[in-house]
Design an enzyme around this catalytic site. Structure first.
Site, PDB file in Angstrom:
ATOM      1  N   SER A  25       0.799  -0.921  -0.072  1.00 50.67           N
ATOM      2  CA  SER A  25      -0.110   0.098   0.027  1.00 50.67           C
ATOM      3  C   SER A  25       1.130   1.214   0.206  1.00 50.67           C
ATOM      4  O   SER A  25       0.402   2.378  -0.272  1.00 50.67           O
ATOM      5  CB  SER A  25      -0.981   0.093   1.249  1.00 50.67           C
ATOM      6  OG  SER A  25      -1.186  -1.008   1.539  1.00 50.67           O
ATOM      7  N   GLY A  53       1.132  -0.649   8.996  1.00 48.80           N
ATOM      8  CA  GLY A  53       1.856   0.782   9.010  1.00 48.80           C
ATOM      9  C   GLY A  53       2.867   1.305   7.594  1.00 48.80           C
ATOM     10  O   GLY A  53       3.600   2.223   8.062  1.00 48.80           O
ATOM     11  N   SER A  54       2.363   0.786   6.752  1.00 55.50           N
ATOM     12  CA  SER A  54       3.029   1.437   5.439  1.00 55.50           C
ATOM     13  C   SER A  54       2.869   2.603   5.079  1.00 55.50           C
ATOM     14  O   SER A  54       3.873   3.495   4.623  1.00 55.50           O
ATOM     15  CB  SER A  54       3.320   0.418   4.252  1.00 55.50           C
ATOM     16  OG  SER A  54       1.846   0.532   3.571  1.00 55.50           O
ATOM     17  N   ASP A  76      -5.121   2.159  14.608  1.00 59.97           N
ATOM     18  CA  ASP A  76      -5.730   0.994  13.766  1.00 59.97           C
ATOM     19  C   ASP A  76      -6.304  -0.003  15.064  1.00 59.97           C
ATOM     20  O   ASP A  76      -6.067   0.163  16.246  1.00 59.97           O
ATOM     21  CB  ASP A  76      -4.746   0.218  13.235  1.00 59.97           C
ATOM     22  CG  ASP A  76      -5.391  -0.914  12.251  1.00 59.97           C
ATOM     23  OD1 ASP A  76      -5.282  -0.456  11.028  1.00 59.97           O
ATOM     24  OD2 ASP A  76      -6.040  -1.992  12.397  1.00 59.97           O
ATOM     25  N   ASP A  92     -10.591   1.675  17.875  1.00 59.37           N
ATOM     26  CA  ASP A  92     -11.577   1.426  16.707  1.00 59.37           C
ATOM     27  C   ASP A  92     -11.886   3.003  16.140  1.00 59.37           C
ATOM     28  O   ASP A  92     -12.548   3.860  16.986  1.00 59.37           O
ATOM     29  CB  ASP A  92     -12.651   0.799  17.261  1.00 59.37           C
ATOM     30  CG  ASP A  92     -13.930   0.629  16.545  1.00 59.37           C
ATOM     31  OD1 ASP A  92     -13.865   1.026  15.160  1.00 59.37           O
ATOM     32  OD2 ASP A  92     -14.865  -0.283  16.743  1.00 59.37           O
ATOM     33  N   ASP A 117      -6.997   4.439   5.005  1.00 61.44           N
ATOM     34  CA  ASP A 117      -6.828   3.257   3.952  1.00 61.44           C
ATOM     35  C   ASP A 117      -8.009   2.120   4.392  1.00 61.44           C
ATOM     36  O   ASP A 117      -7.500   1.132   4.260  1.00 61.44           O
ATOM     37  CB  ASP A 117      -5.311   2.804   3.892  1.00 61.44           C
ATOM     38  CG  ASP A 117      -5.186   1.980   2.986  1.00 61.44           C
ATOM     39  OD1 ASP A 117      -6.049   1.927   1.871  1.00 61.44           O
ATOM     40  OD2 ASP A 117      -3.938   1.405   2.900  1.00 61.44           O
ATOM     41  N   LYS A 157      -9.607   5.701   1.273  1.00 60.49           N
ATOM     42  CA  LYS A 157      -9.948   4.691   0.317  1.00 60.49           C
ATOM     43  C   LYS A 157     -11.466   4.688   0.202  1.00 60.49           C
ATOM     44  O   LYS A 157     -12.304   4.840   1.012  1.00 60.49           O
ATOM     45  CB  LYS A 157      -9.497   3.439   0.664  1.00 60.49           C
ATOM     46  CG  LYS A 157      -9.686   2.263  -0.238  1.00 60.49           C
ATOM     47  CD  LYS A 157      -9.468   0.793   0.229  1.00 60.49           C
ATOM     48  CE  LYS A 157      -8.566   0.501   1.332  1.00 60.49           C
ATOM     49  NZ  LYS A 157      -7.505  -0.391   0.746  1.00 60.49           N
TER      50      LYS A 157
HETATM   51  N1  SAM Z   1      -2.630   1.543   5.230  1.00 60.12           N
HETATM   52  C1  SAM Z   1      -2.186   0.465   5.879  1.00 60.12           C
HETATM   53  C2  SAM Z   1      -0.808   0.449   5.301  1.00 60.12           C
HETATM   54  O1  SAM Z   1      -0.292   1.012   4.670  1.00 60.12           O
HETATM   55  O2  SAM Z   1      -0.050  -0.527   6.205  1.00 60.12           O
HETATM   56  C3  SAM Z   1      -3.224  -0.631   5.552  1.00 60.12           C
HETATM   57  C4  SAM Z   1      -4.273  -0.761   5.930  1.00 60.12           C
HETATM   58  S1  SAM Z   1      -5.227  -2.105   5.682  1.00 60.12           S
HETATM   59  C5  SAM Z   1      -5.481  -2.231   3.913  1.00 60.12           C
HETATM   60  C6  SAM Z   1      -6.938  -1.766   6.297  1.00 60.12           C
HETATM   61  C7  SAM Z   1      -6.779  -1.518   7.981  1.00 60.12           C
HETATM   62  O3  SAM Z   1      -8.083  -1.250   8.320  1.00 60.12           O
HETATM   63  C8  SAM Z   1      -6.449  -3.065   8.738  1.00 60.12           C
HETATM   64  O4  SAM Z   1      -5.007  -2.918   9.301  1.00 60.12           O
HETATM   65  C9  SAM Z   1      -7.740  -2.939   9.579  1.00 60.12           C
HETATM   66  O5  SAM Z   1      -7.439  -3.377  10.748  1.00 60.12           O
HETATM   67  C10 SAM Z   1      -8.008  -1.570   9.715  1.00 60.12           C
HETATM   68  N2  SAM Z   1      -9.457  -1.374  10.202  1.00 60.12           N
HETATM   69  C11 SAM Z   1     -10.799  -1.917   9.877  1.00 60.12           C
HETATM   70  N3  SAM Z   1     -11.804  -1.595  10.621  1.00 60.12           N
HETATM   71  C12 SAM Z   1     -11.012  -0.517  11.484  1.00 60.12           C
HETATM   72  C13 SAM Z   1     -11.735   0.071  12.409  1.00 60.12           C
HETATM   73  N4  SAM Z   1     -13.100   0.137  12.810  1.00 60.12           N
HETATM   74  N5  SAM Z   1     -10.990   0.894  13.351  1.00 60.12           N
HETATM   75  C14 SAM Z   1      -9.659   1.090  13.090  1.00 60.12           C
HETATM   76  N6  SAM Z   1      -9.082   0.189  12.047  1.00 60.12           N
HETATM   77  C15 SAM Z   1      -9.781  -0.325  11.312  1.00 60.12           C
END
Ligand code: SAM
Length: 287
Positions: A25, A53-54, A76, A92, A117, A157
């Site tokens: 990502s 964390g990227s 997250d 959350d 994201d 996103k």
């Molecule tokens: N941008 C991140 C990176 O570059 O590493 C990747 C994000 S990943 C595609 C989506 C993230 O959304 C997951 O780590 C998931 O735990 C988080 N997520 C989903 N629902 C969430 C919520 N209600 N609160 C916080 N984080 C949430």
């Protein structure tokens, strides 16, 4: 399927490991920024749904490279392994207390940039998945409108589904410009895109908490916006990333001589579903 075959199938997955990014990502944020330059002159940022964390790595590298004093708060549900210059918060984003906790970390100040994201764990039930994604986006926008300073930027996103034009028109009520962008590292075969909202300009009387009202899309005190919000808008669509860059849908051959070298992930999962099994294996209690 071994790790090598994924390396070969997905060039960005391999490049991420080669360049030290925690996830592929990272390239999406880098390619978005190369088009919009939204990370120039920002010092206070919030990265929502940030694990592993990227994006936070990109923010950390870009914002702290000149030794500038940046505040980066990354949130997250999953724990995020430490990163230089990044404050991590396991929370959350749909919970109201998360706003209070981020505000505390910012010492009451406002942010220049908020990104999300966010993606839920998909259930495969399309309507439910779309609903949960919508709720995540709404929560991210609620946080952004509470945290951003005027003129700030929000990037999130989205999945270009049925009502995406309504989303653009609603965002246009709060931001000067709204663009739908598709980085080259996001597979063309996926509905994923990113909404880039620049110039946060809340109108007089706007209450960010109104976004949480369940029964109406546009708050009562902003009736006069209702007709505008109801009009559907076509946002400009931009494909970003140089055409000479890798195509996320293509399969590339690995360079000569490294075909059998599979790189380890930059950051192992911090809380995988199999964590307990690993612990039991380590202490010999797994049968
Ligand atoms: N941008 C991140 C990176 O570059 O590493 C990747 C994000 S990943 C595609 C989506 C993230 O959304 C997951 O780590 C998931 O735990 C988080 N997520 C989903 N629902 C969430 C919520 N209600 N609160 C916080 N984080 C949430």
């Amino acid at each position: 399927m071994g790790k090598c075959s994924k390396d070969k199938r997905d060039i960005y997955y391999r490049k991420a490991k080669e360049e030290g990014w925690r996830a592929r990502s990272a390239f999406k944020l880098l390619q978005l920024d190369s088009e919009f330059h939204f990370l120039e002159n920002v010092t206070r940022v919030v990265d929502l749904c940030a694990a592993p964390g990227s994006w936070s790595q990109v923010l950390s590298r870009k914002l702290t490279e000149n030794g500038s004093d940046a505040t980066i708060v990354s949130v997250d549900l999953q724990p995020i392994a430490p990163l230089p210059g990044v404050i991590t918060l396991q929370a959350d984003i749909t919970h109201p207390s998360t706003l209070t906790n981020i505000r505390k970390l910012f010492g009451g100040g406002l942010a220049d940039f908020v990104c999300s994201d966010g993606a839920p764990d998909v259930t495969g039930l399309h309507d439910l998945d779309e609903y949960i994604q919508g709720q995540l986006l709404l929560s991210a926008l609620t946080l952004a409108t509470n945290l951003l300073k005027e003129g700030g930027t929000f990037v999130a996103k989205i999945f270009r589904g049925r009502d995406v034009d309504l989303l653009y028109s609603q965002m246009s009520l709060l931001f000067d410009t709204v663009t739908c962008a598709k980085p080259r590292s996001s597979r063309a075969s996926s509905l994923e895109a990113f909404i880039v909202c620049e110039g946060y300009r809340p109108r007089p009387g706007w209450q960010p908490d109104s976004l949480r009202l369940k029964d109406i899309a546009v708050p009562k005190n902003l009736d006069h916006f209702a007709s505008e919000a109801g009009e559907r808008t076509v946002a400009p669509f931009i494909a970003c990333g140089d055409l000479s860059e890798y195509d996320a849908d293509a399969t590339y051959s690995l360079e000569h001589g490294v075909a059998n070298v599979s790189l380890d992930p930059v950051q192992s999962p911090t809380a995988p579903p199999y964590k307990r099994a690993l612990e039991m294996k380590r202490n010999g209690t797994l049968r």
